[in-house]
Design an enzyme around this catalytic site. Structure first.
Site, mmCIF file in Angstrom:
data_model
loop_
_atom_site.group_PDB
_atom_site.id
_atom_site.type_symbol
_atom_site.label_atom_id
_atom_site.label_comp_id
_atom_site.label_asym_id
_atom_site.label_seq_id
_atom_site.Cartn_x
_atom_site.Cartn_y
_atom_site.Cartn_z
ATOM 1 N N CYS A 89 -7.082 -16.889 -20.579
ATOM 2 C CA CYS A 89 -8.261 -16.117 -21.011
ATOM 3 C C CYS A 89 -9.519 -16.644 -20.295
ATOM 4 C CB CYS A 89 -8.673 -16.153 -22.415
ATOM 5 S SG CYS A 89 -6.918 -15.767 -23.354
ATOM 6 N N HIS A 350 -10.740 -6.978 -24.339
ATOM 7 C CA HIS A 350 -10.494 -8.449 -23.840
ATOM 8 C C HIS A 350 -9.413 -8.246 -22.645
ATOM 9 C CE1 HIS A 350 -9.613 -12.459 -23.464
ATOM 10 N NE2 HIS A 350 -8.939 -12.715 -24.327
ATOM 11 N N CYS A 380 -11.739 -19.390 -25.741
ATOM 12 C CA CYS A 380 -10.497 -20.034 -26.099
ATOM 13 C C CYS A 380 -9.514 -19.462 -25.152
ATOM 14 C CB CYS A 380 -10.176 -19.633 -27.458
ATOM 15 S SG CYS A 380 -9.816 -18.139 -27.713
#
Length: 394
Positions: A89, A350, A380
């Site tokens: 990510c 996302h 994160c």
């Protein structure tokens, strides 16, 4: 660094839903549209770019070095090198850090950095297919889950790490749903006010018949969402859990990029910097609570910048899960009115390899609108890490 390193332009695609409007395009095709858009907006010639660095997590079967594919599809010459990175990510934000380092070291003058992802087109694979399966069932693996959403150390889904955080911090289901509803409501208000318009580069999507469809608005937000409506959803990862599809981020497609150079180069080219890159930090945490990664990463980044949380005018902290984002907000102790003011990934989406750059792009444009001076982007990372980047408008 003796001279400011700046971002002169930033842009992103609108974010598509899983199997939605962008699903017919590969990650490289989505990235190509954004890269072309940035070149057009800055007036930079393709041959002026020294390197392209892009994050992409889901690369199984997509061909060698997707960043290189995007670079050449966008019309940059063969002489321009490109690199694909995978920091899950955090990939898109780490790409910007690598651009910053390359320029600071004198290895490049102009770098385009960011990320791209098509979660819709991620592959299923057949493990050990070269050896064969003599007996029994032979199951395929979903690379989107295994490579993007599965903790390799504890052998469970990212959602379980959010359950771990909810238990550790004592966050209730009601608190998580309220947080998620607020994210959706902020994004709904921002969309209706056109606050994302400047940062989005429209993409033409070919249709079987007729003219291409122009995709220029995030399609994942669910307008009209309330905590009460979210409360009707079942737990997704544990029968007695509190994490649901509604208080977690989405599975999405998209791309986001920035143009990085020295301040002197920007002046030479007549380009106005959006912000200078002040500091970057990475950090590691227990993979079982990977969502807390932004806490040490942001703390380190602010220390390097010489700032405190109170100095920040605006913060974009990726919302992988409501419980995860709540833990970061609680431990950082920053002003919640400055965090994700237009909603976060729970509403916007996302696309994992692109999200690091997406939060940065959104941060930069909102800082302009609010005349904010100091900002922070942080995420994160699955596997137990965090990244953070501090920027300052000049």
């Amino acid at each position: 660094m003796n001279e400011n390193i700046v971002i002169v332009d930033a842009g992103r695609s609108a974010i598509g839903t899983f199997s939605g409007s962008l699903s017919s395009l590969s990650a490289t095709e989505i990235g190509t549209a954004v890269l072309k858009g940035l070149l057009a907006r800055t007036g930079l010639a393709p041959e002026q770019i020294d390197e392209v660095i892009l994050g992409q997590v889901l690369t199984a079967g997509v061909g060698q070095n997707p960043a290189r594919q995007t670079t050449l599809k966008a019309g940059l010459p063969h002489s321009v090198p490109a690199m694909t990175i995978n920091k899950v990510c955090g990939s898109g934000l780490k790409a910007v850090h690598l651009a910053m380092q390359a320029i600071a070291c004198g290895d490049a003058d102009i770098v385009i950095a960011g990320g791209q992802e098509s979660m819709s087109q991620s592959s299923h694979v057949l493990p050990r297919s070269r050896d064969g399966q003599r007996m029994g069932d032979w199951s395929m693996k979903d690379t989107m889950i295994v490579d993007g959403l599965w903790d390799a150390f504890n052998n469970y889904h990212m959602g379980t790490t959010a359950e771990n955080i909810a238990q550790k911090y004592g966050f209730t289901r009601e608190q998580q749903d309220a947080f998620a509803a607020a994210s959706q409501q902020k994004t709904e208000a921002a969309q209706k006010a056109g606050r994302f318009q400047d940062e989005i580069i429209p993409i033409e999507i070919p249709q079987r018949k007729g003219d291409p469809k122009v995709f220029d608005a995030d399609e994942f937000p669910r307008h009209g969402t309330t905590a009460e409506s979210l409360g009707k959803l079942r737990p997704a990862f544990s029968r007695d859990g509190s994490v649901t599809a509604g208080n977690a981020s989405g599975i999405n497609d998209g791309a986001a990029m920035v143009v990085v150079m020295k301040e002197s180069k920007a002046k030479e080219l007549g380009l106005k910097p959006m912000a200078r890159l002040v500091a970057f930090a990475s950090a590691g945490v227990d993979p079982a609570i990977m969502g807390t990664g932004p806490i040490p990463a942001s703390t380190k980044c602010l220390e390097k910048a010489g700032w405190t949380p109170a100095d920040l005018d605006l913060i974009e902290a990726n919302e992988a899960f409501a419980a995860q984002a709540m833990s970061v907000n609680q431990d950082m102790g920053w002003d919640l009115s400055k965090v994700n003011v237009n909603g976060g990934a729970i509403a916007i989406g996302h696309p994992i390899g692109a999200s690091g750059a997406r939060v940065l792009v959104t941060l930069l444009y909102e800082m302009q609108k609010r005349d904010a001076k100091k900002g922070l982007a942080t995420l994160c990372i699955g596997g137990g890490q965090g990244v953070a980047l501090a920027v300052e408008r000049m």
